[in-house]
Design a protein around this motif. Structure first.
Motif, PDB file in Angstrom:
ATOM      1  N   MET A 101       1.301  65.851 -28.508  1.00 19.93           N
ATOM      2  CA  MET A 101      -0.086  65.696 -28.058  1.00 19.93           C
ATOM      3  C   MET A 101      -0.254  66.333 -26.681  1.00 19.93           C
ATOM      4  N   GLN A 102       0.652  65.994 -25.791  1.00 16.99           N
ATOM      5  CA  GLN A 102       0.576  66.524 -24.433  1.00 16.99           C
ATOM      6  C   GLN A 102       0.778  68.040 -24.429  1.00 16.99           C
ATOM      7  N   ALA A 103       1.713  68.536 -25.229  1.00 17.34           N
ATOM      8  CA  ALA A 103       1.957  69.979 -25.301  1.00 17.34           C
ATOM      9  C   ALA A 103       0.738  70.728 -25.839  1.00 17.34           C
ATOM     10  N   SER A 104      -0.084  70.050 -26.670  1.00 17.89           N
ATOM     11  CA  SER A 104      -1.281  70.696 -27.204  1.00 17.89           C
ATOM     12  C   SER A 104      -2.436  70.668 -26.207  1.00 17.89           C
ATOM     13  N   GLY A 105      -2.204  70.049 -25.034  1.00 12.77           N
ATOM     14  CA  GLY A 105      -3.219  70.059 -23.983  1.00 12.77           C
ATOM     15  C   GLY A 105      -4.055  68.804 -23.876  1.00 12.77           C
ATOM     16  N   TYR A 106      -3.622  67.740 -24.558  1.00 12.78           N
ATOM     17  CA  TYR A 106      -4.417  66.509 -24.567  1.00 12.78           C
ATOM     18  C   TYR A 106      -3.548  65.296 -24.258  1.00 12.78           C
ATOM     19  N   LEU A 107      -4.138  64.355 -23.581  1.00 14.81           N
ATOM     20  CA  LEU A 107      -3.569  63.027 -23.402  1.00 14.81           C
ATOM     21  C   LEU A 107      -4.360  62.103 -24.301  1.00 14.81           C
ATOM     22  N   TRP A 108      -3.741  61.086 -24.813  1.00 13.97           N
ATOM     23  CA  TRP A 108      -4.388  60.171 -25.758  1.00 13.97           C
ATOM     24  C   TRP A 108      -4.182  58.719 -25.316  1.00 13.97           C
ATOM     25  N   PRO A 109      -4.820  58.283 -24.251  1.00 21.34           N
ATOM     26  CA  PRO A 109      -4.630  56.894 -23.824  1.00 21.34           C
ATOM     27  C   PRO A 109      -5.279  55.901 -24.795  1.00 21.34           C
ATOM     28  N   VAL A 110      -4.653  54.754 -24.926  1.00 20.60           N
ATOM     29  CA  VAL A 110      -5.260  53.648 -25.669  1.00 20.60           C
ATOM     30  C   VAL A 110      -6.299  53.032 -24.738  1.00 20.60           C
ATOM     31  N   VAL A 111      -7.566  53.038 -25.168  1.00 22.10           N
ATOM     32  CA  VAL A 111      -8.648  52.529 -24.331  1.00 22.10           C
ATOM     33  C   VAL A 111      -9.166  51.175 -24.806  1.00 22.10           C
ATOM     34  N   ASP A 112      -8.733  50.761 -26.000  1.00 22.76           N
ATOM     35  CA  ASP A 112      -9.148  49.455 -26.510  1.00 22.76           C
ATOM     36  C   ASP A 112      -8.078  48.981 -27.480  1.00 22.76           C
ATOM     37  N   ALA A 113      -7.744  47.706 -27.412  1.00 25.50           N
ATOM     38  CA  ALA A 113      -6.779  47.107 -28.332  1.00 25.50           C
ATOM     39  C   ALA A 113      -7.220  45.677 -28.596  1.00 25.50           C
ATOM     40  N   ARG A 114      -7.298  45.331 -29.848  1.00 32.89           N
ATOM     41  CA  ARG A 114      -7.719  43.979 -30.234  1.00 32.89           C
ATOM     42  C   ARG A 114      -6.728  43.400 -31.225  1.00 32.89           C
ATOM     43  N   ILE A 115      -6.440  42.134 -31.035  1.00 31.65           N
ATOM     44  CA  ILE A 115      -5.500  41.445 -31.921  1.00 31.65           C
ATOM     45  C   ILE A 115      -6.130  40.142 -32.400  1.00 31.65           C
ATOM     46  N   LYS A 116      -5.994  39.886 -33.683  1.00 28.15           N
ATOM     47  CA  LYS A 116      -6.430  38.626 -34.284  1.00 28.15           C
ATOM     48  C   LYS A 116      -5.175  37.916 -34.780  1.00 28.15           C
ATOM     49  N   TYR A 117      -4.765  36.902 -34.015  1.00 31.34           N
ATOM     50  CA  TYR A 117      -3.582  36.124 -34.381  1.00 31.34           C
ATOM     51  C   TYR A 117      -3.961  35.153 -35.496  1.00 31.34           C
ATOM     52  N   ILE A 118      -3.175  35.146 -36.564  1.00 37.02           N
ATOM     53  CA  ILE A 118      -3.432  34.249 -37.685  1.00 37.02           C
ATOM     54  C   ILE A 118      -2.344  33.185 -37.762  1.00 37.02           C
ATOM     55  N   ARG A 119      -1.086  33.642 -37.731  1.00 38.41           N
ATOM     56  CA  ARG A 119       0.075  32.752 -37.720  1.00 38.41           C
ATOM     57  C   ARG A 119       1.105  33.325 -36.763  1.00 38.41           C
ATOM     58  N   PRO A 120       1.892  32.467 -36.127  1.00 38.76           N
ATOM     59  CA  PRO A 120       2.859  32.980 -35.140  1.00 38.76           C
ATOM     60  C   PRO A 120       3.992  33.773 -35.793  1.00 38.76           C
ATOM     61  N   LEU A 121       4.504  34.710 -35.025  1.00 45.89           N
ATOM     62  CA  LEU A 121       5.711  35.437 -35.404  1.00 45.89           C
ATOM     63  C   LEU A 121       6.884  34.685 -34.800  1.00 45.89           C
ATOM     64  N   ARG A 122       8.012  34.662 -35.506  1.00 52.71           N
ATOM     65  CA  ARG A 122       9.166  33.880 -35.064  1.00 52.71           C
ATOM     66  C   ARG A 122      10.384  34.773 -34.884  1.00 52.71           C
ATOM     67  N   TYR A 123      11.316  34.291 -34.103  1.00 48.43           N
ATOM     68  CA  TYR A 123      12.579  34.981 -33.866  1.00 48.43           C
ATOM     69  C   TYR A 123      13.258  35.325 -35.193  1.00 48.43           C
ATOM     70  N   ALA A 124      13.685  36.581 -35.325  1.00 52.61           N
ATOM     71  CA  ALA A 124      14.449  37.099 -36.467  1.00 52.61           C
ATOM     72  C   ALA A 124      13.669  37.119 -37.783  1.00 52.61           C
ATOM     73  N   GLN A 125      12.397  36.815 -37.764  1.00 51.06           N
ATOM     74  CA  GLN A 125      11.583  36.836 -38.974  1.00 51.06           C
ATOM     75  C   GLN A 125      11.413  38.289 -39.443  1.00 51.06           C
ATOM     76  N   PRO A 126      11.780  38.609 -40.669  1.00 43.57           N
ATOM     77  CA  PRO A 126      11.568  39.966 -41.164  1.00 43.57           C
ATOM     78  C   PRO A 126      10.067  40.246 -41.305  1.00 43.57           C
ATOM     79  N   LEU A 127       9.616  41.323 -40.664  1.00 44.05           N
ATOM     80  CA  LEU A 127       8.199  41.660 -40.630  1.00 44.05           C
ATOM     81  C   LEU A 127       7.954  43.057 -41.174  1.00 44.05           C
ATOM     82  N   VAL A 128       6.752  43.261 -41.682  1.00 47.51           N
ATOM     83  CA  VAL A 128       6.249  44.585 -42.035  1.00 47.51           C
ATOM     84  C   VAL A 128       5.044  44.823 -41.138  1.00 47.51           C
TER      85      VAL A 128
END
Length: 143
Positions: free
Chosen positions: A55-82
């Motif tokens: 991206m940078q080599a092509s002449g552009y920067l791509w900052p993240v300007v917004d991020a939203r998360i909707k937590y439904i259930r907690p993630l736990r240690y060693a829990q296999p996730l996708v």
């Protein structure tokens, strides 16, 4: 994830939270969710041969300007996730939608999205239309 989007604009990564990502109750600290999204986002961008150095080599920067998360259930240690990531918008910004699911039950634990905008690396100006290089890498028609 919306079903009407192209399947080739999506990817899934698998991971399990490390001990140091968790609090004393072995629940993932909320700040690490963004790290997991970043892992999926980088993997998805690499499939289009347009990772952050490219991206940078092509002449552009791509900052993240917004991020939203909707937590439904907690993630736990060693829990296999996708972590599923899908590009849902690319016309005037790059929007990715995410789901974090339990790998064994497929239960959705978290939904999220991030929005990145193209910034001309030379001038620092934010663009209001994604540059043609992104469209080309995604294999969509440049307007």
């Amino acid at each position: 994830m919306p079903a009407d989007l192209r399947d080739d604009l999506a990817i899934e990564v698998r991971l399990s939270p490390a001990f140091h990502d968790c609090d004393a109750m072995q629940v993932v600290w909320h700040g690490h969710y963004f790290k997991y999204l970043e892992i999926a986002r980088c993997a998805l961008l690499e499939t289009f041969d347009y990772d952050y150095p490219q991206m940078q080599a092509s002449g552009y920067l791509w900052p993240v300007v917004d991020a939203r998360i909707k937590y439904i259930r907690p993630l736990r240690y060693a829990q296999p996730l996708v972590i599923a990531a899908r590009i849902s918008e690319w016309e005037n910004r790059l929007k990715l939608d995410y789901e974090i699911r339990d790998a064994s039950s497929e239960t959705v634990l978290t939904r999220a999205h991030t929005i990145q905008v193209a910034v001309d690396a030379a001038s620092g100006e934010m663009l209001y239309l994604c540059p043609p290089v992104l469209w080309q890498r995604l294999g969509v028609e440049v307007p």
